[in-house]
Design an enzyme around this catalytic site. Structure first.
Site, PDB file in Angstrom:
ATOM      1  N   MET A  21       0.842  -1.197   0.000  1.00 15.78           N
ATOM      2  CA  MET A  21       0.000   0.000   0.000  1.00 15.78           C
ATOM      3  C   MET A  21       0.880   1.251   0.000  1.00 15.78           C
ATOM      4  O   MET A  21       1.646   1.465   0.938  1.00 15.78           O
ATOM      5  CB  MET A  21      -0.923   0.001   1.219  1.00 15.78           C
ATOM      6  CG  MET A  21      -1.890  -1.166   1.250  1.00 15.78           C
ATOM      7  SD  MET A  21      -2.836  -1.266   2.792  1.00 15.78           S
ATOM      8  CE  MET A  21      -1.573  -1.889   3.926  1.00 15.78           C
TER       9      MET A  21
ATOM     10  N   CYS B  98      -2.880  -2.393 -10.208  1.00 19.64           N
ATOM     11  CA  CYS B  98      -3.346  -1.026  -9.964  1.00 19.64           C
ATOM     12  C   CYS B  98      -4.369  -0.628 -11.019  1.00 19.64           C
ATOM     13  O   CYS B  98      -4.049  -0.575 -12.207  1.00 19.64           O
ATOM     14  CB  CYS B  98      -2.180  -0.057  -9.973  1.00 19.64           C
ATOM     15  SG  CYS B  98      -2.679   1.653  -9.654  1.00 19.64           S
TER      16      CYS B  98
ATOM     17  N   HIS C 225      -6.309 -10.621  -7.198  1.00 21.50           N
ATOM     18  CA  HIS C 225      -7.434  -9.857  -6.668  1.00 21.50           C
ATOM     19  C   HIS C 225      -8.661 -10.270  -7.470  1.00 21.50           C
ATOM     20  O   HIS C 225      -8.632 -10.255  -8.696  1.00 21.50           O
ATOM     21  CB  HIS C 225      -7.183  -8.357  -6.802  1.00 21.50           C
ATOM     22  CG  HIS C 225      -8.317  -7.520  -6.317  1.00 21.50           C
ATOM     23  ND1 HIS C 225      -8.385  -7.059  -5.024  1.00 21.50           N
ATOM     24  CD2 HIS C 225      -9.443  -7.090  -6.927  1.00 21.50           C
ATOM     25  CE1 HIS C 225      -9.504  -6.369  -4.874  1.00 21.50           C
ATOM     26  NE2 HIS C 225     -10.158  -6.369  -6.020  1.00 21.50           N
TER      27      HIS C 225
END
Length: 412
Positions: free
Chosen positions: A39, A121, A195
């Protein structure tokens, strides 16, 4: 292609074997590796120190722009700090080609246990510049990056990729993502992180559990799954649903750094965790920026503050104000020993490159989205202040805040 002599790089400590960590945790009572996400702003060394006290077995650095890391000493100093106890740690880079990723990986090799390529991202600036999810438009480029880097680093050193699901209709998305995962395994990836959403899906969209499960079944290397982890129970459920080798938390671990400690019953950040953070910040001294220190407490403790206290807290500008606030309001203050026992930080030494790629951008003039003023507030903190100012209710889970813009990486 620049190739550094790995044997001549300064070796600060032995590298941890990441695959051994997966094996050890698979045999544990819970059966999976507990992972803290990369992060930007928040996965710094000091936070890694904290979360390792609460069950995290694999920690990532913030996402670092590889080009800036290669060409700017200032970027290296700002974006990466470590110590001998910072183990195991994986450095995540945003890169657009094999040159950027492989050279950055070689430079940081002495100080980390692995490197990770960000292909997750979803922000528009990253996609437009060829970073993050932008790489998923060119699977052959992702394969080349991993193959090239594997050739210049030891086989025992971890090279991994963080992905989102590829775009397409549901069946096509699963098929194409599974195929890419298989190809990356053949290219030498040590493990993968997925993800469970595509680049265009929002955090409010459901995770594609079926896709994550199929990917796990289709590869032999370990798979970490990522998405919607707000509690220990969430982590257990996602592991049970996917049979993944690891579970990664991002927002949830910011709100509660003790999330992965199954011995702690509280769903909110325990007081002792705040105490530990105050001690860590004291021992870190000037190595931790005020903004980072302050924002972590905002994430951890905002649900315990009424509006008046939040407004007061938001306007602090130095550590002492924060220390006084927590002592007066909650009886928490840094332990005396932390004042006289500063942390030891590793002095990282990076060799000069033999050749410079003149086509690369000037790292002192970063692209939009690549950097920020260390004294400025992030998107989440500004939104938090706006909510406080308008007396809008801020619930304990922070579900009404869209954190996606606060980070430069694909988070859950």
């Amino acid at each position: 292609m620049n190739t550094l002599n790995i044997e001549l790089l300064p070796q600060q400590r032995q590298h941890a074997n990441i695959l051994n960590i997966f094996e050890d945790e698979k045999a544990s009572s819970h059966g999976f590796v507990r992972v803290s996400a990369p992060m930007v702003r928040y996965s710094k060394l000091e936070f890694r120190r904290l979360i390792r006290q609460y069950g995290v077995k694999l920690a990532f650095t913030p996402m670092v722009i590889a080009d800036s890391f290669i060409h700017s000493q200032k970027a290296r100093d700002n974006e990466f700090t470590t110590c001998l106890e910072d183990i195991p740690v994986v450095a995540q880079f945003a890169a657009r080609d094999a040159y950027e990723f492989s050279v950055a990986a070689q430079l940081i090799y002495p100080y980390v246990d692995g490197v990770d390529l960000n292909c997750g991202c979803p922000q528009s600036w990253a996609i437009s510049k060829g970073y993050g999810c932008g790489l998923l438009r060119h699977p052959e480029l992702v394969r080349d990056i991993i193959q090239t880097t594997r050739r210049v680093l030891p086989q025992s050193f971890s090279i991994s990729v963080k992905l989102r699901l590829l775009n397409g209709a549901p069946e096509e998305s699963i098929r194409s993502t599974v195929e890419l995962a298989r190809q990356l395994e053949k290219c030498g990836a040590t493990f993968l992180t997925i993800h469970g959403r595509t680049m265009w899906q929002k955090t409010s969209d459901p995770l594609n559990i079926t896709a994550m499960t199929e990917i796990k079944k289709s590869i032999q290397v370990p798979l970490i799954v990522n998405g919607n982890i707000r509690s220990w129970q969430d982590a257990k459920e996602l592991h049970d649903q996917t049979n993944a080798d690891g579970v990664m938390a991002a927002r949830g671990i910011l709100s509660n750094p003790a999330l992965f400690d199954n011995n702690i019953q509280e769903k909110e950040t325990p007081r002792e965790c705040v105490q530990k953070w105050l001690d860590i910040a004291t021992r870190a001294g000037d190595n931790i920026q005020f903004q980072c220190f302050h924002h972590h407490l905002t994430f951890m403790w905002s649900s315990n503050m009424k509006r008046k206290l939040r407004l007061e807290f938001n306007n602090f500008t130095n550590k002492q104000q924060v220390f006084d606030f927590f002592e007066e309001r909650y009886g928490l203050k840094p332990e005396e020993a932390s004042h006289s026992n500063p942390f030891d930080y590793t002095k990282c030494v990076y060799p000069p490159l033999a050749h410079s790629n003149t086509n690369k951008i000037n790292a002192e003039e970063p692209l939009e989205g690549q950097t920020w003023n260390e004294n400025s507030n992030g998107k989440f903190f500004n939104e938090f202040k706006e909510l406080s100012d308008t007396e809008t209710q801020f619930d304990n889970r922070h579900d009404d805040i869209d954190l996606e813009g606060s980070f430069f990486t694909g988070l859950d």
